[in-house]
Scaffold this active site. Structure first.
Site, PDB file in Angstrom:
ATOM      1  N   HIS A   1     -37.502 -12.818  66.302  1.00 54.78           N
ATOM      2  CA  HIS A   1     -37.798 -11.455  65.505  1.00 54.78           C
ATOM      3  C   HIS A   1     -38.980 -11.504  64.805  1.00 54.78           C
ATOM      4  O   HIS A   1     -39.364 -12.290  64.126  1.00 54.78           O
ATOM      5  CB  HIS A   1     -36.391 -11.156  64.845  1.00 54.78           C
TER       6      HIS A   1
ATOM      7  N   ASP B   1     -39.194  -9.238  61.965  1.00 56.30           N
ATOM      8  CA  ASP B   1     -39.237  -8.910  60.641  1.00 56.30           C
ATOM      9  C   ASP B   1     -38.745 -10.040  59.526  1.00 56.30           C
ATOM     10  O   ASP B   1     -38.044 -11.035  60.079  1.00 56.30           O
ATOM     11  CB  ASP B   1     -38.096  -7.678  60.347  1.00 56.30           C
TER      12      ASP B   1
ATOM     13  N   GLU C   1     -33.922  -7.587  62.981  1.00 59.49           N
ATOM     14  CA  GLU C   1     -33.059  -8.610  62.830  1.00 59.49           C
ATOM     15  C   GLU C   1     -32.316  -9.009  61.492  1.00 59.49           C
ATOM     16  O   GLU C   1     -30.966  -8.862  61.590  1.00 59.49           O
ATOM     17  CB  GLU C   1     -33.506  -9.961  63.513  1.00 59.49           C
TER      18      GLU C   1
ATOM     19  N   ASP D   1     -34.450 -19.368  66.360  1.00 55.00           N
ATOM     20  CA  ASP D   1     -33.803 -18.896  65.298  1.00 55.00           C
ATOM     21  C   ASP D   1     -32.903 -19.286  64.664  1.00 55.00           C
ATOM     22  O   ASP D   1     -31.926 -18.597  64.101  1.00 55.00           O
ATOM     23  CB  ASP D   1     -33.550 -17.164  65.475  1.00 55.00           C
TER      24      ASP D   1
END
Length: 379
Positions: A80, A82, A144, A168
């Protein structure tokens, strides 16, 4: 072999691009340029139109299979764009201990720009060294950190993979997360009756009622599968006014659907019955933030992740996570997904850090995954 210096420079460049949730437009543009330069097909979806809390759209990028390798299983990687706050004007620092930190006034943003950097290095190496590969998609998401909102807005028809890997997880590189909980959000509003603080009997303090409800509620660690928390409590206007309204934001998360339903119903009931007891009322909103998932240790996607770690001399442990990721959503779409350990530490704090060794191991593991698939096709 990866280019370690290039990988480090890529990571340092990425973390210096502001991309707090809702403001991903600059990094999205940067990533799009990189993908274009690498001759990768790019599809930009319309996530930000569907959800106006998103600052940009997801990118679904497809690296076509090498000729004669179209038969390989199609896979995908996702990271992701962000970050959480405070994530503006990040100044990364490489220290003598081999770790990368921020300057202490912001997060570092290794969550999840380490994943993005590893993907970029993977693509560079694949293209430079002309390594054979099947079709690989790179799903780069927004939003996310605010509830997996970007992943929720993805059109399943854009995804073309048999299984995949979300890059992640805050566990060591080589560790594979094979399960994560369901999260439910509970937003409660308690309505009392206002009065002057000098005549409290003429009013009903919503703050007092909410406090009594919380004192009677089971919170924290509920059982082996479930936790619950009151995260935000807001109400009142002045010390000389009996508070008329209070809002509370809570959550429960669990690896057991039965347990989370029971816990959420308990929290709702306590708010409602306590409010009724004190002659006021409560309004409760319950939202399923994201679904849980569990992938077996002998599933193909898990086996590939473990084999890729072992090939690098890493410990190939599998674990269950306490938090969610975009993998929760994509699993729900019917594409088996495990979460790869990234090795970042103290995420979502100004003490966040990641070792250079973890960055190198992570990019190497992506290449190792491709190697495992190639070897399987030969055997």
């Amino acid at each position: 072999m990866i280019n370690k210096q290039r990988l480090l420079e890529t990571f340092l460049e990425l973390v210096q691009i502001d991309s707090e949730s809702g403001n991903e437009q600059d990094i999205q543009y940067h990533l799009k340029k990189i993908m274009e330069q690498q001759n990768i097909d790019i599809y930009e979806d319309k996530a930000s139109i569907q959800n106006d809390t998103l600052g940009a759209n997801n990118l679904i990028c497809t690296l076509k299979a090498t000729p004669n390798y179209e038969h390989l299983e199609k896979i995908y990687f996702t990271s992701h764009m962000d970050t959480v706050v405070p994530g503006q004007k990040i100044t990364p620092t490489v220290k003598d201990d081999g770790y990368i930190y921020s300057d202490g006034t912001t997060i570092l943003g290794a969550d999840d720009k380490a994943g993005l950097a590893a993907i970029i290095e993977f693509i560079h190496v694949i293209n430079e060294q002309h390594l054979p590969h099947g079709q690989i998609q790179f799903v780069l998401t927004v939003g996310e950190e605010i509830g997996l909102e970007g992943a929720k807005a993805i059109d399943k028809t854009l995804l073309d993979a048999s299984y995949g890997f979300a890059i992640d997880a805050s566990v060591p590189v080589g560790t594979t997360v094979v399960g994560a909980p369901t999260q439910m959000k509970l937003n409660a509003t308690i309505f009392g009756k206002t009065a002057h603080a000098s005549t409290p009997n003429h009013g009903i303090s919503a703050i007092n009622v909410a406090a009594k409800a919380i004192s009677e509620m089971n919170l924290g660690r509920i059982d082996d599968y479930t936790t619950a928390n009151i995260g935000r409590f807001e109400g009142g206007s002045a010390t000389n006014i009996v508070a008329e309204k209070v809002t509370l934001n809570a959550e429960a998360r669990s690896h057991s659907e039965e347990s989370i339903v029971r816990q959420v119903n308990h929290m709702k009931s306590v708010f409602e019955t306590t409010a009724k007891r004190y002659h006021c009322h409560a309004e409760i909103e319950i939202i399923k933030s994201y679904p849980g998932f569990k992938i077996s240790d002998d599933a193909a996607v898990t086996s590939i992740a473990k084999s890729s770690a072992l090939a690098l001399g890493l410990e190939a442990n599998t674990v269950i996570a306490g938090g969610g990721s975009d993998g929760n959503i994509i699993n729900q779409l019917g594409i088996p997904t495990v979460i790869l350990g990234v090795g970042y530490e103290n995420i979502h704090t100004t003490e966040e850090r990641i070792s250079i060794e973890s960055l190198n191991q992570l990019a190497s593991q992506l290449l190792s995954i491709n190697d495992v698939l190639i070897k399987q096709s030969i055997n």
